[in-house]
Write an enzyme that holds these catalytic residues in place. Structure first.
Site, PDB file in Angstrom:
ATOM      1  N   ALA A 185       2.331 -10.110 -25.820  1.00  0.00           N
ATOM      2  CA  ALA A 185       2.967  -9.146 -26.652  1.00  0.00           C
ATOM      3  C   ALA A 185       3.370  -9.618 -28.145  1.00  0.00           C
ATOM      4  O   ALA A 185       3.185  -9.276 -28.930  1.00  0.00           O
ATOM      5  CB  ALA A 185       4.305  -8.722 -26.053  1.00  0.00           C
ATOM      6  N   GLY A 218       2.067 -13.254 -18.798  1.00  0.00           N
ATOM      7  CA  GLY A 218       0.949 -12.501 -18.926  1.00  0.00           C
ATOM      8  C   GLY A 218       1.195 -11.358 -20.104  1.00  0.00           C
ATOM      9  O   GLY A 218       0.366 -10.893 -20.725  1.00  0.00           O
ATOM     10  N   ASP A 219       2.596 -10.751 -19.617  1.00  0.00           N
ATOM     11  CA  ASP A 219       2.875  -9.609 -20.666  1.00  0.00           C
ATOM     12  C   ASP A 219       3.410 -10.006 -21.900  1.00  0.00           C
ATOM     13  O   ASP A 219       3.060  -9.763 -22.974  1.00  0.00           O
ATOM     14  CB  ASP A 219       3.833  -8.731 -19.789  1.00  0.00           C
ATOM     15  N   LEU A 220       4.646 -10.918 -21.800  1.00  0.00           N
ATOM     16  CA  LEU A 220       5.454 -11.411 -22.877  1.00  0.00           C
ATOM     17  C   LEU A 220       4.571 -12.309 -24.009  1.00  0.00           C
ATOM     18  O   LEU A 220       4.810 -12.061 -25.148  1.00  0.00           O
ATOM     19  CB  LEU A 220       6.558 -12.182 -22.480  1.00  0.00           C
TER      20      LEU A 220
END
Length: 396
Positions: free
Chosen positions: A179, A174-176
């Site tokens: 990003a 969800g972050d990577l």
């Protein structure tokens, strides 16, 4: 010269999604200035540590995604620090932040204010639910982390064993993934500016990115009307494409094409299976029986034997742990492990290298992560010197 050597990025992000985005830019040569709130990034002190925790400047979490950046501690609520930030904006190409929608506006540092100071600025935000400028929803302003994004975006529903609960993917996708897409958006906006002189706002929402990541589930639901759910390591439309237990661990086998299936059956000494199930529809229709046949074969052999028998002719691999990755010559040949200095420790720390490879401007980690406010004098001296000469960002 590195690919992004002429790009200056003001990075107001913290934790994972934003720092990973700007880390990608730093690895490609951008001058990333990490503007940290008083006290610094929330995850500076997160473990693990190399040696003595008391002697460490920061843990592995911070080091991994903040390598190669410069640090400046600013309180945007203080007039002097806010003016210092705005002055830096005038000579920056990109500003990145990952606060809740409306946070920068509280300090009168929102996109519209910064655009007045630097009309060509690319301003990028990473939020759980996006920014009202690109599409307003009732969720904006709600807090979000990787777990929330994976749950809402359908990732957890299609991850895990058939008889098990919804399961989070191990890495923080969800972050990577958010990003990485945000970095793509930033570079696209920079390219647009080079052609037109026009800056713009780039908005990447974690929820949106998880919907994009689960694109298979979207088209499956559109075509079939049923919500896809968990089915372990198998694939909904390809077989065999699964993990199988060996004597000493697990191997994965992806032999869904007719040619690979024939090669697999030959390695198993089962020409009858190749003859009885010669095409993809027949294999899919009988996948449970065939999975059992393959599993019976793999359970009788060690992983290395299985892979030797498949001989590189069938897509297959062992399921590796991190120690295996560290021992894999491919990983070292591709420079996917990088050692960086660790302040306060006797040894270095190993972080993941850059997966982006380029023949002329090879990205790579460019030194360790910064200490909090480590580059204050350096950055403010540069700012004073540039102001004295009347240097604009286009002249950097």
């Amino acid at each position: 010269m590195s690919a992004l050597a002429d790009l200056r990025v003001l990075d107001l992000t913290q934790v994972l999604a934003g720092p990973y985005c700007t880390m990608l830019l730093a690895d490609m040569g951008a001058d990333v200035v990490k503007i940290e709130r008083p006290g610094g990034d929330l995850i500076r002190e997160n473990p693990p540590y190399v040696d003595d925790a008391d002697a460490e400047a920061y843990g592995g979490y911070f080091q991994s995604v903040n390598r190669g950046k410069r640090s400046l501690e600013l309180d945007l609520g203080a007039d002097a620090d806010r003016e210092a930030f705005l002055s830096l904006v005038e000579r920056a190409d990109v500003v990145v932040e990952n606060f809740k929608a409306g946070t920068m506006e509280k300090y009168d540092c929102g996109y519209e204010t910064l655009k007045e100071r630097s009309p060509e600025l690319v301003y990028s935000s990473i939020r759980g639910f996006g920014d009202p400028r690109t599409g307003e929803t009732e969720r904006q302003g709600q807090p979000s982390f990787d777990l929330i994004a994976q749950a809402l975006g359908g990732v957890m529903e299609i991850t895990g064993q058939e008889d098990g609960p919804p399961t989070k993917v191990g890495p923080g996708v969800g972050d990577l993934f958010t990003a990485a897409l945000n970095a793509v958006g930033i570079l696209a906006a920079v390219h647009h500016r080079e052609r037109t002189g026009e800056g713009q706002y780039v908005d990447t929402a974690m929820y949106d990115c998880m919907v994009s990541l689960t694109e298979r589930a979207v088209y499956q639901y559109s075509c079939e009307g049923d919500s896809p759910t968990r089915q372990g390591n198998s694939h909904p439309t390809l077989f065999p494409y699964d993990a199988f237990e060996a004597v000493d661990g697990y191997v994965v086998i992806a032999a869904f094409s007719d040619g690979h299936w024939e090669e697999l059956c030959e390695a198993m000494d089962r020409p009858d299976l190749a003859a009885d199930y010669p095409d993809a529809p027949s294999r899919l229709a009988n996948r449970e029986q065939l999975r059992g046949e393959i599993a019976d074969w793999t359970r009788r052999h060690e992983s290395e034997t299985i892979l030797d028998l498949l001989g590189g002719r069938v897509p297959s691999a062992p399921v590796q742990d991190t120690a295996d990755i560290f021992a894999d010559s491919h990983v070292h040949d591709r420079e996917m492990l990088a050692d960086v200095a660790q302040p306060g420790a006797d040894g270095e720390m190993t972080v993941a290298g850059s997966p982006i490879k380029m023949t002329e401007t090879m990205p790579r980690p460019r030194g360790r992560a910064p200490l909090l406010d480590e580059h204050r004098e350096e950055l403010l001296d540069e700012e004073r010197a540039d102001s004295g000469r009347g240097v604009a960002k286009s002249d950097d």
